[in-house]
Design a protein around this motif. Structure first.
Motif, PDB file in Angstrom:
ATOM      1  N   GLY A   1       6.559   8.811 -12.216  1.00  0.00           N
ATOM      2  CA  GLY A   1       7.636   9.764 -12.471  1.00  0.00           C
ATOM      3  C   GLY A   1       8.996   9.170 -12.192  1.00  0.00           C
ATOM      4  O   GLY A   1       9.958   9.404 -12.925  1.00  0.00           O
ATOM      5  N   SER A   2       9.085   8.368 -11.142  1.00  0.00           N
ATOM      6  CA  SER A   2      10.346   7.719 -10.806  1.00  0.00           C
ATOM      7  C   SER A   2      10.754   6.732 -11.888  1.00  0.00           C
ATOM      8  O   SER A   2      11.928   6.650 -12.275  1.00  0.00           O
ATOM      9  N   ASN A   3       9.798   5.983 -12.410  1.00  0.00           N
ATOM     10  CA  ASN A   3      10.093   5.013 -13.473  1.00  0.00           C
ATOM     11  C   ASN A   3      10.559   5.707 -14.748  1.00  0.00           C
ATOM     12  O   ASN A   3      11.503   5.263 -15.402  1.00  0.00           O
TER      13      ASN A   3
ATOM     14  N   LYS B   1      17.143   8.387 -17.689  1.00  0.00           N
ATOM     15  CA  LYS B   1      18.510   8.497 -17.158  1.00  0.00           C
ATOM     16  C   LYS B   1      19.393   7.383 -17.693  1.00  0.00           C
ATOM     17  O   LYS B   1      20.489   7.630 -18.218  1.00  0.00           O
TER      18      LYS B   1
ATOM     19  N   HIS C   1      11.872   8.703 -14.978  1.00  0.00           N
ATOM     20  CA  HIS C   1      13.189   9.302 -14.727  1.00  0.00           C
ATOM     21  C   HIS C   1      14.295   8.259 -14.843  1.00  0.00           C
ATOM     22  O   HIS C   1      15.345   8.501 -15.456  1.00  0.00           O
ATOM     23  N   TYR C   2      14.059   7.082 -14.240  1.00  0.00           N
ATOM     24  CA  TYR C   2      15.030   5.987 -14.323  1.00  0.00           C
ATOM     25  C   TYR C   2      15.275   5.592 -15.780  1.00  0.00           C
ATOM     26  O   TYR C   2      16.425   5.432 -16.211  1.00  0.00           O
TER      27      TYR C   2
ATOM     28  N   ASP D   1       7.426  13.871 -12.426  1.00  0.00           N
ATOM     29  CA  ASP D   1       7.606  14.143 -11.001  1.00  0.00           C
ATOM     30  C   ASP D   1       8.236  12.896 -10.370  1.00  0.00           C
ATOM     31  O   ASP D   1       7.597  11.848 -10.263  1.00  0.00           O
ATOM     32  N   LYS D   2       9.488  13.015  -9.961  1.00  0.00           N
ATOM     33  CA  LYS D   2      10.217  11.869  -9.440  1.00  0.00           C
ATOM     34  C   LYS D   2       9.646  11.357  -8.118  1.00  0.00           C
ATOM     35  O   LYS D   2      10.006  10.279  -7.659  1.00  0.00           O
ATOM     36  N   THR D   3       8.768  12.124  -7.488  1.00  0.00           N
ATOM     37  CA  THR D   3       8.204  11.695  -6.215  1.00  0.00           C
ATOM     38  C   THR D   3       7.058  10.708  -6.395  1.00  0.00           C
ATOM     39  O   THR D   3       6.625  10.072  -5.438  1.00  0.00           O
ATOM     40  N   THR D   4       6.547  10.567  -7.619  1.00  0.00           N
ATOM     41  CA  THR D   4       5.469   9.615  -7.897  1.00  0.00           C
ATOM     42  C   THR D   4       6.061   8.352  -8.510  1.00  0.00           C
ATOM     43  O   THR D   4       7.131   8.386  -9.125  1.00  0.00           O
ATOM     44  N   PRO D   5       5.392   7.201  -8.350  1.00  0.00           N
ATOM     45  CA  PRO D   5       5.910   5.957  -8.930  1.00  0.00           C
ATOM     46  C   PRO D   5       6.138   6.069 -10.437  1.00  0.00           C
ATOM     47  O   PRO D   5       7.179   5.640 -10.944  1.00  0.00           O
TER      48      PRO D   5
END
Length: 418
Positions: free
Chosen positions: A11-13, A19, A15-16, A5-9
């Motif tokens: 999840g964002s990490n 990617k 995803h980064y 979930d990209k909305t959570t810290p």
């Protein structure tokens, strides 16, 4: 099971990471292959001019061809590595034409044995390819800047075989005092991929491992500091010489064709006057001989500085990094002979001191020294780097390089390299 979930810290990490793992693989493979081909090309033309001395006299023709190529592609105003740095720190764009132009023009420069390196070309080649791959992958403007840095790292590593130094160098060289940590994973991944592919395609890494290193003590520390001071002064002199020669060429010969023709004739004359081919080409062969213990002229470092300024100031392409290392090796060897010290060790130390003095990248320099010379001389490298970095002031090879923070105070200054 962990849900992305990209909305959570977290999840964002994740995803980064995923990617940029994918993007760095794409850039690393693409740039690594092209960089490897480029490296093989440079090696071939270098071997050719070593076996055929007459290529020297083709310098005027090669120079005119380089100027014509940049004119045909409407890239007369291309600022080379400075343009690549500005594409990261500002809103400049590295054109697609930069890649083929620097590829061909650097091979032409090396074919006639002109005194130029290849790492500057690597930064331009990798930066241009990174920019274009970023566009093809539909990255936004900020991500394309990271892609440019990835390309720089991959090509630098492909040509030099030092992936950790290449990865950190791209983060550090743009703004001194600020590291672009968002590009850490992409640049390191791209660098290791580029180096691995290049090695598999027959490009060996540059290694001059020191076999025996004297025990580090107070006397050795004092000598290292002294050499660091001299390297700082020499690096400033080299930067001034390179920038002043370019300015003088433009003042005396505004026409680029006449400028490079004059530089070609002057380069030929210097080669004949010196009576040696030691100062032709990038200088890597001379470094190898020095590291193997061969004694060279005390003034070899001055000759190499002059040859490089004459060639690059006139408009030939390539880079300043390997010539800088050659100047350092020759200077360190001269100092070692005068003081009765180990030539290979002090040549390695001076190469390290000169590199940090002209690039202002202390972290990348220490890592480069470890990758090139091994960890046996760690205290020597760890000492000479900060000394030379601090005393070399705000001089540098790249005019677009910015100093975000002062070297003398903990304050923000945001000034360009001199």
């Amino acid at each position: 099971m962990l849900k992305l979930d990209k909305t959570t810290p977290m999840g964002s990490n994740i995803h980064y990471f995923l990617k940029w793992t994918f993007i760095s693989c794409v850039i690393g493979v693409t740039v690594g292959v092209i960089g490897a081909v480029f490296g093989r090309g440079v090696a071939w033309v270098t071997n050719f001019w070593n076996a055929h001395a007459w290529t020297l006299f083709l310098a005027p023709l090669a120079g005119l061809l380089i100027v014509w190529l940049y004119h045909m592609f409407h890239e007369e105003g291309n600022r080379g590595t400075n343009l690549v740095l500005e594409s990261i720190s500002a809103d400049e764009e590295v054109t697609l034409a930069t890649a083929p132009l620097i590829f061909v023009s650097t091979l032409l420069t090396h074919f006639v044995s002109a005194s130029a390196g290849r790492e500057g070309a690597a930064l331009q080649l990798g930066g241009s390819l990174g920019e274009q791959l970023g566009k093809w992958l539909r990255l936004d403007e900020k991500d394309r800047k990271v892609a440019v840095m990835c390309g720089m790292s991959a090509c630098f590593a492909a040509l030099f075989g030092t992936p950790m130094a290449a990865g950190i160098f791209s983060l550090e060289v743009v703004s001194i005092g600020v590291l672009y940590y968002a590009a850490l994973v992409p640049c390191v991944f791209s660098a290791f991929i580029g180096a691995g592919i290049s090695g598999a395609m027959g490009n060996p890494p540059e290694r001059f491992l020191l076999e025996a290193v004297p025990e580090f003590g107070i006397a050795q520390a004092a000598l290292t500091v002294g050499l660091g001071i001299l390297c700082a002064l020499l690096s400033m002199a080299f930067c001034v010489l390179l920038h002043r020669s370019e300015k003088l060429y433009h003042e005396k010969c505004p026409n680029p064709y006449m400028r490079i023709l004059a530089g070609s004739l002057l380069f030929i004359a210097l080669t004949l006057i010196s009576g040696s081919r030691d100062y032709n080409g990038s200088g890597m062969s001379l470094i190898g001989r020095i590291m193997e213990g061969e004694q060279v002229s005390y003034g070899a470092f001055l000759w190499k500085m002059l040859f490089t300024a004459v060639v690059l100031g006139a408009g030939f392409k390539g880079g300043e990094i390997v010539p800088t290392l050659c100047v350092g090796a020759a200077f360190g060897a001269a100092a070692a002979r005068l003081l009765g010290l180990d030539q290979a060790l002090w040549a390695a130390c001076a190469m390290t001191g000169l590199f940090v003095g002209v690039t202002n990248c202390p972290i990348a320099t220490v890592i480069l020294a470890f990758e090139m010379f091994g960890y046996g001389a760690m205290p020597y490298f760890a000492l000479i780097v900060p000394v030379s970095f601090t005393l070399s002031g705000y001089y540098g090879l790249y005019k677009s390089q910015k100093f975000a923070y002062s070297k003398l105070k903990a304050e923000y200054i945001n000034r360009k390299s001199e």
